[in-house]
Design a protein around this motif. Structure first.
Motif, mmCIF file in Angstrom:
data_model
loop_
_atom_site.group_PDB
_atom_site.id
_atom_site.type_symbol
_atom_site.label_atom_id
_atom_site.label_comp_id
_atom_site.label_asym_id
_atom_site.label_seq_id
_atom_site.Cartn_x
_atom_site.Cartn_y
_atom_site.Cartn_z
ATOM 1 N N SER A 299 0.841 -1.199 0.000
ATOM 2 C CA SER A 299 0.000 0.000 0.000
ATOM 3 C C SER A 299 0.873 1.245 0.000
ATOM 4 C CB SER A 299 -0.900 -0.033 1.257
ATOM 5 O OG SER A 299 -1.467 1.228 1.435
ATOM 6 N N HIS A 300 1.937 1.161 0.789
ATOM 7 C CA HIS A 300 2.836 2.317 0.894
ATOM 8 C C HIS A 300 3.580 2.544 -0.410
ATOM 9 C CE1 HIS A 300 6.454 4.590 2.082
ATOM 10 N NE2 HIS A 300 5.564 5.226 2.894
ATOM 11 N N ALA A 301 3.893 1.395 -0.990
ATOM 12 C CA ALA A 301 4.625 1.521 -2.249
ATOM 13 C C ALA A 301 3.750 2.128 -3.330
ATOM 14 C CB ALA A 301 5.133 0.141 -2.702
ATOM 15 N N LEU A 302 2.499 1.691 -3.361
ATOM 16 C CA LEU A 302 1.594 2.215 -4.381
ATOM 17 C C LEU A 302 1.291 3.688 -4.121
ATOM 18 C CD1 LEU A 302 -0.868 -0.773 -4.745
ATOM 19 C CD2 LEU A 302 0.615 0.129 -6.522
ATOM 20 N N HIS A 303 1.121 4.021 -2.939
ATOM 21 C CA HIS A 303 0.855 5.426 -2.605
ATOM 22 C C HIS A 303 1.240 5.648 -1.158
ATOM 23 C CE1 HIS A 303 -0.966 9.334 -2.909
ATOM 24 N NE2 HIS A 303 -1.452 9.154 -1.672
ATOM 25 N N PRO A 304 2.345 6.342 -1.000
ATOM 26 C CA PRO A 304 2.801 6.556 0.376
ATOM 27 C C PRO A 304 1.802 7.409 1.154
ATOM 28 C CG PRO A 304 4.143 7.818 -1.211
ATOM 29 C CD PRO A 304 3.175 7.028 -1.988
ATOM 30 N N VAL A 305 1.067 6.762 1.924
ATOM 31 C CA VAL A 305 0.009 7.441 2.674
ATOM 32 C C VAL A 305 0.612 8.480 3.599
ATOM 33 C CG1 VAL A 305 -1.982 7.053 4.175
ATOM 34 C CG2 VAL A 305 -1.284 5.332 2.519
ATOM 35 N N VAL A 306 1.883 8.152 3.981
ATOM 36 C CA VAL A 306 2.515 9.085 4.904
ATOM 37 C C VAL A 306 2.594 10.474 4.316
ATOM 38 C CG1 VAL A 306 3.901 7.491 6.265
ATOM 39 C CG2 VAL A 306 4.721 8.237 4.012
ATOM 40 N N LEU A 307 2.664 10.548 2.984
ATOM 41 C CA LEU A 307 2.690 11.859 2.331
ATOM 42 C C LEU A 307 1.459 12.653 2.731
ATOM 43 C CD1 LEU A 307 3.881 11.306 -1.357
ATOM 44 C CD2 LEU A 307 4.949 12.789 0.322
ATOM 45 N N ASP A 308 0.335 11.947 2.694
ATOM 46 C CA ASP A 308 -0.925 12.627 3.047
ATOM 47 C C ASP A 308 -0.956 12.951 4.530
ATOM 48 O OD1 ASP A 308 -1.443 12.030 0.425
ATOM 49 O OD2 ASP A 308 -2.619 10.219 0.902
ATOM 50 N N GLU A 309 -0.261 12.087 5.269
ATOM 51 C CA GLU A 309 -0.405 12.226 6.713
ATOM 52 C C GLU A 309 0.645 13.158 7.304
ATOM 53 O OE1 GLU A 309 -0.165 8.163 7.823
ATOM 54 O OE2 GLU A 309 -2.226 7.724 7.206
ATOM 55 N N ILE A 310 1.913 12.908 6.927
ATOM 56 C CA ILE A 310 2.952 13.721 7.576
ATOM 57 C C ILE A 310 3.745 14.565 6.578
ATOM 58 C CG2 ILE A 310 3.239 12.209 9.587
ATOM 59 C CD1 ILE A 310 5.599 10.916 8.137
ATOM 60 N N GLY A 311 3.312 14.591 5.344
ATOM 61 C CA GLY A 311 3.948 15.477 4.347
ATOM 62 C C GLY A 311 5.192 14.871 3.710
ATOM 63 N N PHE A 312 5.737 15.610 2.765
ATOM 64 C CA PHE A 312 6.842 15.120 1.942
ATOM 65 C C PHE A 312 8.097 14.809 2.765
ATOM 66 C CE2 PHE A 312 10.747 16.274 -0.448
ATOM 67 C CZ PHE A 312 10.745 15.219 -1.348
ATOM 68 N N GLU A 313 8.379 15.737 3.663
ATOM 69 C CA GLU A 313 9.623 15.584 4.419
ATOM 70 C C GLU A 313 9.583 14.361 5.324
ATOM 71 O OE1 GLU A 313 12.286 18.614 6.867
ATOM 72 O OE2 GLU A 313 10.865 19.515 5.447
ATOM 73 N N GLY A 314 8.426 14.185 5.976
ATOM 74 C CA GLY A 314 8.257 13.035 6.850
ATOM 75 C C GLY A 314 8.367 11.743 6.078
ATOM 76 N N ALA A 315 7.724 11.738 4.927
ATOM 77 C CA ALA A 315 7.760 10.544 4.090
ATOM 78 C C ALA A 315 9.197 10.239 3.683
ATOM 79 C CB ALA A 315 6.912 10.765 2.834
ATOM 80 N N LEU A 316 9.905 11.302 3.391
ATOM 81 C CA LEU A 316 11.295 11.151 2.973
ATOM 82 C C LEU A 316 12.107 10.507 4.085
ATOM 83 C CD1 LEU A 316 12.724 12.147 0.391
ATOM 84 C CD2 LEU A 316 13.524 14.105 1.707
ATOM 85 N N GLU A 317 11.887 11.003 5.296
ATOM 86 C CA GLU A 317 12.674 10.516 6.422
ATOM 87 C C GLU A 317 12.321 9.069 6.760
ATOM 88 O OE1 GLU A 317 11.963 13.593 9.266
ATOM 89 O OE2 GLU A 317 13.353 14.944 8.236
ATOM 90 N N GLN A 318 11.115 8.683 6.425
ATOM 91 C CA GLN A 318 10.739 7.274 6.640
ATOM 92 C C GLN A 318 11.308 6.400 5.532
ATOM 93 O OE1 GLN A 318 6.637 6.214 7.037
ATOM 94 N NE2 GLN A 318 6.414 7.167 9.056
ATOM 95 N N TYR A 319 11.237 6.920 4.327
ATOM 96 C CA TYR A 319 11.596 6.088 3.179
ATOM 97 C C TYR A 319 13.097 5.799 3.108
ATOM 98 C CZ TYR A 319 12.387 4.750 -1.671
ATOM 99 O OH TYR A 319 12.787 4.093 -2.787
ATOM 100 N N LEU A 320 13.902 6.823 3.386
ATOM 101 C CA LEU A 320 15.340 6.675 3.139
ATOM 102 C C LEU A 320 15.965 5.535 3.951
ATOM 103 C CD1 LEU A 320 16.488 10.400 2.717
ATOM 104 C CD2 LEU A 320 16.057 8.665 0.974
ATOM 105 N N PRO A 321 15.633 5.388 5.278
ATOM 106 C CA PRO A 321 16.216 4.254 6.025
ATOM 107 C C PRO A 321 15.766 2.916 5.449
ATOM 108 C CG PRO A 321 15.293 5.887 7.506
ATOM 109 C CD PRO A 321 14.879 6.306 6.149
ATOM 110 N N VAL A 322 14.529 2.868 4.991
ATOM 111 C CA VAL A 322 14.038 1.612 4.387
ATOM 112 C C VAL A 322 14.877 1.308 3.142
ATOM 113 C CG1 VAL A 322 12.035 0.500 3.287
ATOM 114 C CG2 VAL A 322 11.712 1.995 5.257
ATOM 115 N N PHE A 323 15.085 2.364 2.349
ATOM 116 C CA PHE A 323 15.872 2.172 1.124
ATOM 117 C C PHE A 323 17.284 1.655 1.452
ATOM 118 C CE2 PHE A 323 18.967 3.876 -1.899
ATOM 119 C CZ PHE A 323 18.486 3.361 -3.091
ATOM 120 N N GLU A 324 17.864 2.271 2.485
ATOM 121 C CA GLU A 324 19.213 1.871 2.896
ATOM 122 C C GLU A 324 19.222 0.413 3.301
ATOM 123 O OE1 GLU A 324 21.982 5.352 4.689
ATOM 124 O OE2 GLU A 324 20.217 4.884 5.893
#
Lengths: 441, 549
Positions: A299-324
């Motif tokens: 679900s997150h991959a299809l549409h990062p809900v966090v964007l809607d919830e905590i905005g771009f920056e928050g989503a970024l901070e969540q995504y990058l550690p996962v990517f790493e």
């Protein structure tokens, strides 16, 4: 898109007209040159050759005149026969000159003129032979008289005749020269006409080509705009679909699986449950939990809900550690400027560009470190993703991923720059102007 | 020795070293005791004859085997007192000469131009024809060191003209030398024409200003008298302006032909028709005009087998900017001018040439060509910047490959010093086997250049005496064969300009010490042949064996 007729036919037609004009003009020029050549060889050259021979004849006649003067002046102690050798030499040259002159005499020379010249010459030689005969017989005084009365007069008459012929030659040469000048003038005019016609043809062809090219370029611009619009619609459609599926997955399947998990937990705590059952239920519960995690991830991959919830920056901070974690590539994240809330559409496209850029690093760069920088400038937000890998090849713009990034940039009126950074690695920079951040939905 | 000649001699010494050349010239005029100055009589009237003399000759007048020298001289015009006569210098056999003019009876005042030496009466002593402006003089050698003026007695008197070169030859092959005299133009002081370069002052006229004058041919009757056969022989031509004459056998029929160089008129090549008459074939043989069809200003002329082909070629000196001509005879009987290809043309372009002679200066078996130059007009430099009044002589060394190289400046003795030269003769006056050079200059001194071999080249010298043929053997052709090839040389009077060279023939043998064969074709038609002739000097009397001289 309207259709235009190919210019090939018209161009070929123009070429044919040009070639025909050149061929016609060449034919005309050759005909004129041949005419000139005929004029030159027929009149001018012939006249010139004839005049040279007439001058030679005149020179010989003058020599004869001087010889007769010497014969008469009595300064030599010899009889007139002494001049026999000298006159023979002149006669040889004169007769040779006359024979050659007859062969090249101008076409306008009348037969009377020719006959007069040969008859006069023959009479002169006959008279000279009589002079030598008289001298041989010791009749010097008679010989001298004959020279004075007959030979000198004949020589002068011959000399006058030759002079007239020379004048005639000069006149016809002048006439020929005038005709030649006319031909040259005609040819010159026609050269100018031909050049003018060629210029008009070249001008018309150029105007036609410019006009046609402009239409082609307009057409290409319209096509490009339509293609871009289509791509953007596709991306919007995709994002909407993904968001819808993501919501369904998160809300429906997430709720169901959470409920199933709670139920399994409750069932496992039931006192009647045997240890074996409890163990099985725990395993099922773990499977449900794993499924729930995967659904959430999808679900997150299809549409990062966090964007809607905590905005771009928050989503970024969540995504990058996962990517790493998932890729083993170290990501160094840096932010400058004062963060501000971004439009949802801008956020999603920035997020997707970031994802695509990072995926490209995984796929192509061979880099172990990636840098993500976000700059909040007063007039724009700039996202930079840079690696320390092998950089872009000569044509970085190819490939669907990059096409998608470009279209996304276009959707937010942003500018996408793909270049190699100072370290040689690839750098993707997306600049989204502030004005655009409220416009695009 | 005058101060001038002493200075000239001293100045010449440093130049006499001639590295690279196999011979060396040295100016021995002063040391030989020759003190001569030409008197053209010029006093400002600018009479045409003043510009053209004088000639000179090498001949052995006393028959002692040593060449003596004759220098022709002009004299002052009537009303002017500076008298002068020709000079005869007897060879003292030690490198010096003694002026014997008066004793020899030659202190005769006349406006002399040229000289031709020939034993016309076959008495064994060379006689003298001195051409002049006015009456030419024939001096008979009495064999006792004196010359007697026999002009009238011989039938040559009463003929006044502007005579130039002359030549003795036996055109009818009767054993007696006949005489050809060239005449220039119809000129006399009384009928002088006024010409001017600046329109004010008189200058020397070009020959175009005057009527031409025929050459004269006098047949030797064999009794000491001559018959004028000018008209009868077909030599007569009133348009000619003749300055030089050379003897040759153009058609190689054994009968002597003549090449006459004319000034601004076509040259004449008189072919001997063997019946006492001549035919002018110059136009047909392509020597009448230059290659571009102009009649050049022919001055001196010589004919010789300069390429050792067995065929005589011709050299003619011309006016400045006309180049010398060097004619080679083709198989078709026409000459072609090879001067440019041979290197002579470009080198002589700015020279006004007079005397010229083919001679083997370095005894290498190839005839070299000497041409002496000098302008006729003192003011020429004002008109043509590249041409001077005094000009360097040319000494063209034959390279043997059809080309010549002007080595005048390297020859030593100050030979290349500019002169207003006219006459040129050669002869081995010191009997060292090498031909020496004698030059005369207009209104100036004569020059005697001694030629010395440096490389050890040897020569074969041949003095011919005819018995059935004329005694001087003029017209005889000798051929010498060596492993290097054949050389042919003709005994001839005339050639060059106003001058006469020795009659003895010189064959260069190079380093060889003998010739394998020597063939002599006498004018009488007889032929003699000798084998293995060693280098040295020989005398051959027609029909007898060779004797060393």
């Amino acid at each position: 898109m309207s259709t235009y007729r190919s210019p090939t036919f018209r161009l070929l037609a123009g070429l044919s007209v040009t070639l025909t004009a050149v061929a016609l003009y060449s034919g005309y020029t050759i005909a004129q040159l041949r005419g000139l050549e005929r004029l030159q060889t027929g009149i001018v050259d012939r006249n010139r050759a004839d005049s040279l021979l007439l001058l030679r004849i005149q020179n010989d006649l003058n020599s004869l005149g001087l010889t007769m003067r010497d014969m008469l002046d009595g300064s030599e102690p010899y009889r007139i026969t002494a001049w026999r050798g000298q006159t023979r030499r002149i006669r040889t040259d004169l007769e040779d000159g006359l024979a050659r002159e007859a062969a090249v005499s101008p076409l306008g020379r009348t037969s009377e003129q020719r006959t007069y010249l040969t008859d006069s010459m023959r009479q002169f030689w006959d008279a000279l032979d009589r002079v030598f005969a008289l001298s041989q017989n010791g009749q010097e005084a008679e010989a001298c008289n004959l020279i004075r009365l007959s030979l000198q007069a004949r020589q002068q008459a011959l000399s006058t005749t030759v002079s007239r012929l020379l004048v005639q030659n000069n006149e016809s040469e002048q006439q020929a020269a005038a005709r030649i000048r006319q031909v040259y003038a005609g040819v010159t005019n026609n050269v100018y006409l031909f050049l003018a016609a060629m210029l008009v043809l070249i001008l018309l062809t150029s105007v036609y080509l410019v006009h046609y090219n402009r239409r082609i370029f307009d057409e290409v611009a319209v096509l490009s705009a339509r293609r871009s619009e289509l791509a953007q619609q596709l991306i919007s459609l995709q994002e909407n679909s993904f968001a819808s599926i993501s919501r369904d997955l998160h809300d429906d399947f997430g709720q169901i699986l959470t409920a199933v998990g709670a139920m399994l937990q409750r069932a496992g705590r039931h006192p009647s449950a045997s240890d074996t059952l409890r163990t099985d239920l725990r395993e099922v519960q773990e499977i449900v939990q794993a499924t729930l995690d995967k659904v959430r991830m999808l679900s997150h991959a299809l549409h990062p809900v966090v964007l809607d919830e905590i905005g771009f920056e928050g989503a970024l901070e969540q995504y990058l550690p996962v990517f790493e974690r998932q890729t083993g590539i170290e990501v160094r994240y840096r932010k400058t400027g004062e963060a501000r809330e971004l439009d949802h559409a801008v956020s999603i496209h920035l997020y997707r560009v970031l994802q695509e850029a990072l995926n490209n690093i995984v796929r192509h760069s061979h880099a172990r470190v990636a840098e993500v920088r976000i700059h909040y400038l007063p007039e724009a937000v700039v996202l930079e993703v840079e690696d320390q890998g092998i950089g872009f090849s000569n044509d970085p713009a190819s490939g669907m991923g990059l096409v998608s990034m470009r279209e996304r940039a276009s959707l937010v009126s942003g500018r996408l720059e793909l270049e190699n950074g100072a370290s040689g690695g690839a750098r993707v920079r997306l600049t989204v102007p502030v004005a655009a951040q409220d416009v695009h939905a | 020795m005058t101060r001038r000649t002493l200075l000239a001699g001293a100045a010449a010494w440093p130049l006499s070293a001639a590295p690279g050349l196999p011979f060396q010239l040295s100016d021995v005029t002063a040391s030989a005791g020759i003190q001569f100055r030409h008197n053209s009589g010029a006093y400002g009237a600018k009479y045409l004859p003043e510009t053209l003399g004088p000639g000179c000759a090498f001949f052995d007048y006393d028959c002692d085997g040593w060449l003596d020298i004759l220098l022709v001289n002009g004299t002052s015009w009537p009303g002017h007192t500076d008298r002068s006569t020709m000079r005869l210098y007897r060879n003292n056999r030690n490198g010096t000469f003694t002026d014997v003019t008066a004793g020899a009876g030659l202190a005769v005042e006349m406006y002399g131009m040229g000289v031709a030496i020939g034993d016309y009466n076959n008495d064994g002593f060379p006689d003298l024809l001195v051409t002049a402006v006015g009456q030419n003089r024939l001096f008979r050698n009495n064999g006792r060191g004196r010359f007697l003026d026999v002009t009238e007695k011989a039938g040559l008197g009463g003929r006044s003209a502007f005579s130039t070169s002359a030549l003795w030859f036996d055109f009818d092959r009767d054993g007696f030398l006949d005489l050809l005299v060239c005449n220039y133009v119809k000129w006399s002081a009384a009928h002088d024409v006024f010409c001017s370069v600046d329109g004010k002052r008189k200058s020397y006229c070009t020959p175009e200003a005057y009527h031409g004058e025929t050459c004269w041919l006098f047949r030797n009757r064999g009794d000491g008298t001559f018959e004028d056969v000018t008209a009868k022989s077909g030599i007569f031509d009133s348009t000619s302006k003749s300055l030089g004459v050379a003897l040759l056998d153009y058609d190689r029929d054994g009968w002597p032909d003549l090449l006459i160089a004319n000034d601004t008129q076509p040259n004449k090549l008189y072919r001997n028709l063997r019946n006492g008459t001549f035919e002018d074939v110059a136009v047909r043989a392509a020597v009448a005009f230059s290659e571009d069809g102009r009649a050049r200003a022919g001055m001196g002329v010589d004919a010789a087998d300069f390429d050792n082909s067995g065929i005589e070629g011709i050299a003619v000196t011309n006016f400045d900017n006309e180049m010398m001509a060097l004619y080679r005879l083709g198989r078709d009987g026409t000459y072609s001018d090879a001067a440019t290809a041979a290197g002579i043309g470009p080198a002589s372009r700015s020279s006004l040439g007079f005397g010229c002679a083919f001679l083997d200066l370095d005894l290498d078996g190839r005839l070299d060509l000497v041409a002496v130059n000098g302008h006729i007009d003192e003011t020429v430099r004002h008109i043509r910047g590249n041409v001077g009044y005094a000009q360097s002589p040319h000494l063209f060394l034959n390279a043997g490959n059809g080309t010549f190289r002007d080595v005048a400046a390297e020859a030593g003795g100050g030979f290349a010093t500019p002169k207003v030269a006219r006459g040129l003769a050669f002869g081995d006056y010191d009997r060292d086997g090498s031909p020496d050079l004698l030059l005369t200059t207009n209104q100036g001194p004569a020059f005697l250049y001694r030629n010395r071999q440096l490389s050890g080249n040897r020569g074969l010298r041949l003095h011919l005496t005819g018995t059935k043929s004329n005694r001087d053997a003029i017209g005889a052709l000798a051929r010498v064969f060596t492993p290097d090839g054949a050389q042919s040389r003709r005994v001839k009077s005339g050639s060059s300009y106003l001058s006469q060279s020795e009659l003895t023939l010189t064959f260069g043998l190079g380093k060889r010490d003998s010739a394998s064969r020597l063939v002599i074709e006498w004018p009488s038609g007889a032929t003699q042949e000798f084998s293995h002739v060693k280098a040295g000097a020989y005398h051959c009397i027609e029909g007898r064996a060779l004797t060393a001289e």
